[in-house]
Design a protein around this motif. Structure first.
Motif, PDB file in Angstrom:
ATOM      1  N   LEU A 175      41.138  41.791  30.457  1.00 47.84           N
ATOM      2  CA  LEU A 175      40.395  40.754  31.177  1.00 47.84           C
ATOM      3  C   LEU A 175      41.167  40.298  32.410  1.00 47.84           C
ATOM      4  CD1 LEU A 175      38.243  38.508  31.551  1.00 47.84           C
ATOM      5  CD2 LEU A 175      39.577  37.120  29.933  1.00 47.84           C
ATOM      6  N   LEU A 176      42.451  40.018  32.251  1.00 51.15           N
ATOM      7  CA  LEU A 176      43.253  39.540  33.376  1.00 51.15           C
ATOM      8  C   LEU A 176      43.384  40.611  34.457  1.00 51.15           C
ATOM      9  CD1 LEU A 176      46.072  37.596  31.475  1.00 51.15           C
ATOM     10  CD2 LEU A 176      43.997  36.681  32.548  1.00 51.15           C
ATOM     11  N   THR A 177      43.379  41.880  34.060  1.00 51.93           N
ATOM     12  CA  THR A 177      43.420  42.961  35.041  1.00 51.93           C
ATOM     13  C   THR A 177      42.149  42.974  35.890  1.00 51.93           C
ATOM     14  OG1 THR A 177      44.791  44.293  33.552  1.00 51.93           O
ATOM     15  CG2 THR A 177      43.664  45.446  35.340  1.00 51.93           C
ATOM     16  N   ILE A 178      41.003  42.846  35.232  1.00 48.90           N
ATOM     17  CA  ILE A 178      39.726  42.813  35.961  1.00 48.90           C
ATOM     18  C   ILE A 178      39.668  41.612  36.895  1.00 48.90           C
ATOM     19  CG2 ILE A 178      37.216  42.695  35.714  1.00 48.90           C
ATOM     20  CD1 ILE A 178      37.570  43.998  32.941  1.00 48.90           C
ATOM     21  N   LEU A 179      40.077  40.448  36.398  1.00 45.32           N
ATOM     22  CA  LEU A 179      40.054  39.236  37.225  1.00 45.32           C
ATOM     23  C   LEU A 179      41.030  39.344  38.392  1.00 45.32           C
ATOM     24  CD1 LEU A 179      39.925  36.526  34.404  1.00 45.32           C
ATOM     25  CD2 LEU A 179      38.017  37.414  35.753  1.00 45.32           C
ATOM     26  N   SER A 180      42.162  40.004  38.168  1.00 48.13           N
ATOM     27  CA  SER A 180      43.139  40.182  39.244  1.00 48.13           C
ATOM     28  C   SER A 180      42.546  40.991  40.387  1.00 48.13           C
ATOM     29  CB  SER A 180      44.395  40.885  38.709  1.00 48.13           C
ATOM     30  OG  SER A 180      45.048  40.097  37.738  1.00 48.13           O
ATOM     31  N   VAL A 181      41.764  42.021  40.035  1.00 46.15           N
ATOM     32  CA  VAL A 181      41.130  42.838  41.075  1.00 46.15           C
ATOM     33  C   VAL A 181      40.115  41.999  41.854  1.00 46.15           C
ATOM     34  CG1 VAL A 181      39.630  44.830  41.479  1.00 46.15           C
ATOM     35  CG2 VAL A 181      41.520  44.998  39.853  1.00 46.15           C
ATOM     36  N   ASP A 182      39.363  41.161  41.145  1.00 43.83           N
ATOM     37  CA  ASP A 182      38.389  40.311  41.838  1.00 43.83           C
ATOM     38  C   ASP A 182      39.098  39.339  42.787  1.00 43.83           C
ATOM     39  OD1 ASP A 182      35.605  39.291  42.151  1.00 43.83           O
ATOM     40  OD2 ASP A 182      36.478  37.464  41.305  1.00 43.83           O
ATOM     41  N   LEU A 183      40.174  38.720  42.326  1.00 47.09           N
ATOM     42  CA  LEU A 183      40.926  37.799  43.182  1.00 47.09           C
ATOM     43  C   LEU A 183      41.572  38.544  44.346  1.00 47.09           C
ATOM     44  CD1 LEU A 183      42.590  35.565  40.430  1.00 47.09           C
ATOM     45  CD2 LEU A 183      40.744  34.916  41.999  1.00 47.09           C
ATOM     46  N   PHE A 184      42.029  39.744  44.096  1.00 42.50           N
ATOM     47  CA  PHE A 184      42.603  40.579  45.154  1.00 42.50           C
ATOM     48  C   PHE A 184      41.580  40.791  46.265  1.00 42.50           C
ATOM     49  CE2 PHE A 184      43.804  44.398  47.304  1.00 42.50           C
ATOM     50  CZ  PHE A 184      45.186  44.492  47.218  1.00 42.50           C
ATOM     51  N   CYS A 185      40.336  41.113  45.870  1.00 42.96           N
ATOM     52  CA  CYS A 185      39.276  41.337  46.864  1.00 42.96           C
ATOM     53  C   CYS A 185      38.994  40.070  47.659  1.00 42.96           C
ATOM     54  CB  CYS A 185      38.003  41.807  46.163  1.00 42.96           C
ATOM     55  SG  CYS A 185      38.138  43.427  45.372  1.00 42.96           S
ATOM     56  N   ARG A 186      38.923  38.945  46.966  1.00 47.94           N
ATOM     57  CA  ARG A 186      38.609  37.676  47.636  1.00 47.94           C
ATOM     58  C   ARG A 186      39.689  37.307  48.648  1.00 47.94           C
ATOM     59  NH1 ARG A 186      34.625  34.692  44.650  1.00 47.94           N
ATOM     60  NH2 ARG A 186      34.151  35.691  42.652  1.00 47.94           N
ATOM     61  N   ILE A 187      40.940  37.487  48.251  1.00 46.56           N
ATOM     62  CA  ILE A 187      42.043  37.107  49.131  1.00 46.56           C
ATOM     63  C   ILE A 187      42.177  38.078  50.295  1.00 46.56           C
ATOM     64  CG2 ILE A 187      44.541  36.801  49.264  1.00 46.56           C
ATOM     65  CD1 ILE A 187      44.457  35.901  46.331  1.00 46.56           C
ATOM     66  N   SER A 188      41.977  39.377  50.008  1.00 45.88           N
ATOM     67  CA  SER A 188      42.192  40.398  51.040  1.00 45.88           C
ATOM     68  C   SER A 188      41.123  40.359  52.119  1.00 45.88           C
ATOM     69  CB  SER A 188      42.216  41.790  50.393  1.00 45.88           C
ATOM     70  OG  SER A 188      43.285  41.911  49.508  1.00 45.88           O
ATOM     71  N   ASP A 189      39.855  40.439  51.696  1.00 45.47           N
ATOM     72  CA  ASP A 189      38.780  40.601  52.660  1.00 45.47           C
ATOM     73  C   ASP A 189      37.643  39.613  52.510  1.00 45.47           C
ATOM     74  OD1 ASP A 189      39.936  42.640  53.998  1.00 45.47           O
ATOM     75  OD2 ASP A 189      38.879  44.244  52.979  1.00 45.47           O
ATOM     76  N   GLY A 190      37.753  38.702  51.568  1.00 43.01           N
ATOM     77  CA  GLY A 190      36.667  37.760  51.356  1.00 43.01           C
ATOM     78  C   GLY A 190      35.496  38.354  50.601  1.00 43.01           C
ATOM     79  N   LYS A 191      35.613  39.583  50.113  1.00 43.04           N
ATOM     80  CA  LYS A 191      34.569  40.204  49.315  1.00 43.04           C
ATOM     81  C   LYS A 191      34.770  39.849  47.854  1.00 43.04           C
ATOM     82  CE  LYS A 191      33.123  42.448  52.989  1.00 43.04           C
ATOM     83  NZ  LYS A 191      31.814  42.191  53.632  1.00 43.04           N
ATOM     84  N   THR A 192      33.821  40.243  47.023  1.00 41.46           N
ATOM     85  CA  THR A 192      33.953  40.010  45.590  1.00 41.46           C
ATOM     86  C   THR A 192      33.749  41.316  44.837  1.00 41.46           C
ATOM     87  OG1 THR A 192      31.603  39.475  45.331  1.00 41.46           O
ATOM     88  CG2 THR A 192      33.110  37.644  45.770  1.00 41.46           C
ATOM     89  N   ALA A 199      34.660  29.806  41.061  1.00 42.30           N
ATOM     90  CA  ALA A 199      34.852  28.920  39.911  1.00 42.30           C
ATOM     91  C   ALA A 199      34.684  29.684  38.597  1.00 42.30           C
ATOM     92  CB  ALA A 199      33.859  27.756  39.970  1.00 42.30           C
ATOM     93  N   GLY A 200      33.757  30.637  38.574  1.00 35.03           N
ATOM     94  CA  GLY A 200      33.562  31.439  37.369  1.00 35.03           C
ATOM     95  C   GLY A 200      34.756  32.323  37.076  1.00 35.03           C
ATOM     96  N   THR A 201      35.303  32.957  38.117  1.00 40.45           N
ATOM     97  CA  THR A 201      36.489  33.795  37.938  1.00 40.45           C
ATOM     98  C   THR A 201      37.670  32.967  37.450  1.00 40.45           C
ATOM     99  OG1 THR A 201      35.776  35.346  39.659  1.00 40.45           O
ATOM    100  CG2 THR A 201      38.125  35.308  39.120  1.00 40.45           C
ATOM    101  N   LEU A 202      37.865  31.784  38.042  1.00 46.05           N
ATOM    102  CA  LEU A 202      38.991  30.933  37.645  1.00 46.05           C
ATOM    103  C   LEU A 202      38.809  30.393  36.226  1.00 46.05           C
ATOM    104  CD1 LEU A 202      39.625  28.978  40.969  1.00 46.05           C
ATOM    105  CD2 LEU A 202      40.878  30.939  40.055  1.00 46.05           C
ATOM    106  N   THR A 203      37.565  30.126  35.831  1.00 41.07           N
ATOM    107  CA  THR A 203      37.312  29.670  34.460  1.00 41.07           C
ATOM    108  C   THR A 203      37.667  30.762  33.458  1.00 41.07           C
ATOM    109  OG1 THR A 203      35.537  28.193  35.198  1.00 41.07           O
ATOM    110  CG2 THR A 203      35.563  28.807  32.865  1.00 41.07           C
ATOM    111  N   CYS A 204      37.243  31.988  33.748  1.00 41.29           N
ATOM    112  CA  CYS A 204      37.594  33.118  32.884  1.00 41.29           C
ATOM    113  C   CYS A 204      39.108  33.292  32.820  1.00 41.29           C
ATOM    114  CB  CYS A 204      36.934  34.392  33.392  1.00 41.29           C
ATOM    115  SG  CYS A 204      35.131  34.420  33.255  1.00 41.29           S
ATOM    116  N   LEU A 205      39.760  33.119  33.969  1.00 43.81           N
ATOM    117  CA  LEU A 205      41.214  33.238  34.025  1.00 43.81           C
ATOM    118  C   LEU A 205      41.879  32.181  33.146  1.00 43.81           C
ATOM    119  CD1 LEU A 205      43.677  34.627  35.393  1.00 43.81           C
ATOM    120  CD2 LEU A 205      43.506  32.898  37.196  1.00 43.81           C
ATOM    121  N   ALA A 206      41.365  30.952  33.184  1.00 40.18           N
ATOM    122  CA  ALA A 206      41.931  29.874  32.377  1.00 40.18           C
ATOM    123  C   ALA A 206      41.780  30.160  30.883  1.00 40.18           C
ATOM    124  CB  ALA A 206      41.252  28.551  32.728  1.00 40.18           C
ATOM    125  N   PHE A 207      40.612  30.647  30.477  1.00 42.88           N
ATOM    126  CA  PHE A 207      40.415  30.999  29.072  1.00 42.88           C
ATOM    127  C   PHE A 207      41.349  32.130  28.655  1.00 42.88           C
ATOM    128  CE2 PHE A 207      36.036  29.028  29.238  1.00 42.88           C
ATOM    129  CZ  PHE A 207      36.305  28.076  28.272  1.00 42.88           C
TER     130      PHE A 207
END
Length: 453
Positions: A175-192, A199-207
């Motif tokens: 799960l954390l690997t998948i979320l890391s890729v999503d955050l990587f995309c957001r930070i790098s290029d603003g894509k998802t 907020a959904g990605t961060l909630t999953c990360l918190a759980f």
């Protein structure tokens, strides 16, 4: 979707629902029969939803398939011509790799469908998989919170949902690997990468982080740390020229601080870390100990303070040392099997009561010998190389996920027996999903590939 008729859409929705149910059930104990029923059902639905055609065959990279073919050929050859227990080894191969290959085939079909169905909003398939793992993490947190409400203390190192902390930490790390890729995309290029708001990605990360802390798996924490530093290294390579050195350095420092804080909290919450170094020094000397091969009869060695060593660390380290010795004395292996390590020890005249070695590499080494380990590493290398080519050439998030997922699984395989049963099936399924993406065009990527198409 390629075909918008309502029967086609209904079949597609049913197929995806069945896949997500299978992903959820995989980690639940005492559901083996249900897993196989779902594997068969999902296979049939996959063939209806994602037909096999020439485009699918062209979309699959050859090196991983060839490398695994050689690995499988050696396992069968070794079982027939080298192992003294051919029937047992072949049964083990059938029970372990046949379901895993079916899971891989299902993943390939759905991965190809996911490529064609993407419309710039991210991956529906990976979003569903992430949400399933996040739901399991939330349930584990809820069970611990309920235990606190009932008994006044959190439930730690016990996970009723999956029956063990290894199984829980395994899916958390994915799960954390998948979320890391999503955050990587957001930070790098603003894509998802996922079809989730931030907020959904961060909630999953918190759980996920909360469930990992409560599970108390030291190897899971190690995996999270390695995942973070690997992702940061790739982020530095990918984004430095676009975001600037200072911005990249600031983001990387923040991630390091956050993960370091989590690691420190886990370290302080787990007293086993305090005696790890001394336990390791004792465990490595297997000639002076007997508890590592018969922990039922022989007591654990004592630390300088007079207390027993940490049992988990002692056994794992001693088994690693014993596995290396077995490889030197039985280099061709005794025959593939989940308990090959115990059979190898018995051939070495140890009256052992252990089963597997808690290391996938040692189990494979004892069972199928040094050639099997080398061929497996070659297979892993082709997966990482395939992912790197997709990531470096197209900035494909799927390529990045293949790198991180494969590297994480390989690292975990060194210190856990994850190359067996449902954990092997999950890895092969997820790898299968990613394989069609390796040769797909830039328009299927989630970061910059769509812009380059």
């Amino acid at each position: 979707m390629p075909n918008d008729s309502w029967p086609r859409r209904l079949t597609t929705y049913a197929s995806y629902a069945a896949v997500f149910l299978l992903v959820f059930i995989w980690s639940i104990p005492h559901t083996i029969a249900l897993r196989y029923v779902l594997l068969c059902a999902v296979s049939l639905l996959a063939l209806c939803t994602c037909p096999i055609d020439s485009s699918l065959r062209r979309a699959l990279p050859v090196p991983p398939l060839l490398a695994f073919g050689l690995f499988a050929a050696w396992l069968v050859t070794q079982a027939i011509f080298v192992s003294g227990e051919t029937a047992w080894a072949l049964r083990e191969l059938k029970s372990q790799y046949l379901p895993a290959l079916v899971a891989c085939a299902i993943g390939i079909l759905f991965g190809r469908h996911d490529v064609e169905a993407r419309d710039g909003r991210g991956s529906a398939l990976w979003t569903g998989i992430a949400l399933v793992f996040a739901l399991q993490s939330a349930i584990a947190v809820g069970q611990s919170a309920w235990h606190w409400w009932q008994h006044g203390e959190l439930l730690r190192q016990i996970v009723p949902l999956t029956g063990g902390k290894l199984e829980m930490s395994y899916i958390i790390n994915i799960l954390l690997t998948i979320l890391s890729v999503d955050l990587f995309c957001r930070i790098s290029d603003g894509k998802t990468f996922l079809r989730l708001p931030l907020a959904g990605t961060l909630t999953c990360l918190a759980f996920g982080m909360g469930a990992s802390y409560l599970a108390g798996s030291r190897n899971g924490v190690i995996g999270i740390a390695l995942l973070t530093f690997t992702a940061i290294a790739l982020f530095l390579i990918s984004a430095r020229t676009r975001l600037g050195t200072w911005k990249v350095a600031s983001i990387s420092a923040a991630l390091v601080i956050a993960v370091s804080g989590f690691a420190i909290a886990s370290y302080k919450a787990d007293p086993r870390w305090q005696v790890f170094a001394e336990t390791a020094r004792i465990a490595i000397d297997i000639d002076k100990q007997q508890a590592w091969y018969d922990p039922v009869t022989h007591p654990l060695p004592l630390l300088n303070c007079g207390k027993p060593v940490d049992e988990s660390a002692y056994l794992r380290i001693a088994w690693l040392a014993a596995g290396v010795r077995v490889a030197g004395e039985i280099p061709w292996g005794v025959g593939y099997g989940r308990n090959a390590f115990a059979r190898a020890l018995k051939q070495q005249h140890y009256d052992t009561r252990v089963g597997h070695s808690h290391s996938g590499f040692i189990d494979l080494l004892a069972g199928a010998g040094i050639p099997a380990v080398l061929l497996w590493l070659a297979f892993i290398g082709t997966l990482i190389t395939t992912g790197w080519r997709a990531f470096s050439r197209l900035q494909s998030p799927d390529g990045l996920l293949l790198i991180l997922l494969t590297a994480g699984y390989t690292g975990r395989m060194l210190i856990e027996s994850v190359s067996r049963d449902h954990m092997l099936q999950i890895f092969f399924f997820l790898t299968g999903v990613l394989l069609p993406l390796a040769l797909s065009s830039g328009k299927t990527s989630g970061v910059r590939g769509r812009e380059q198409a």
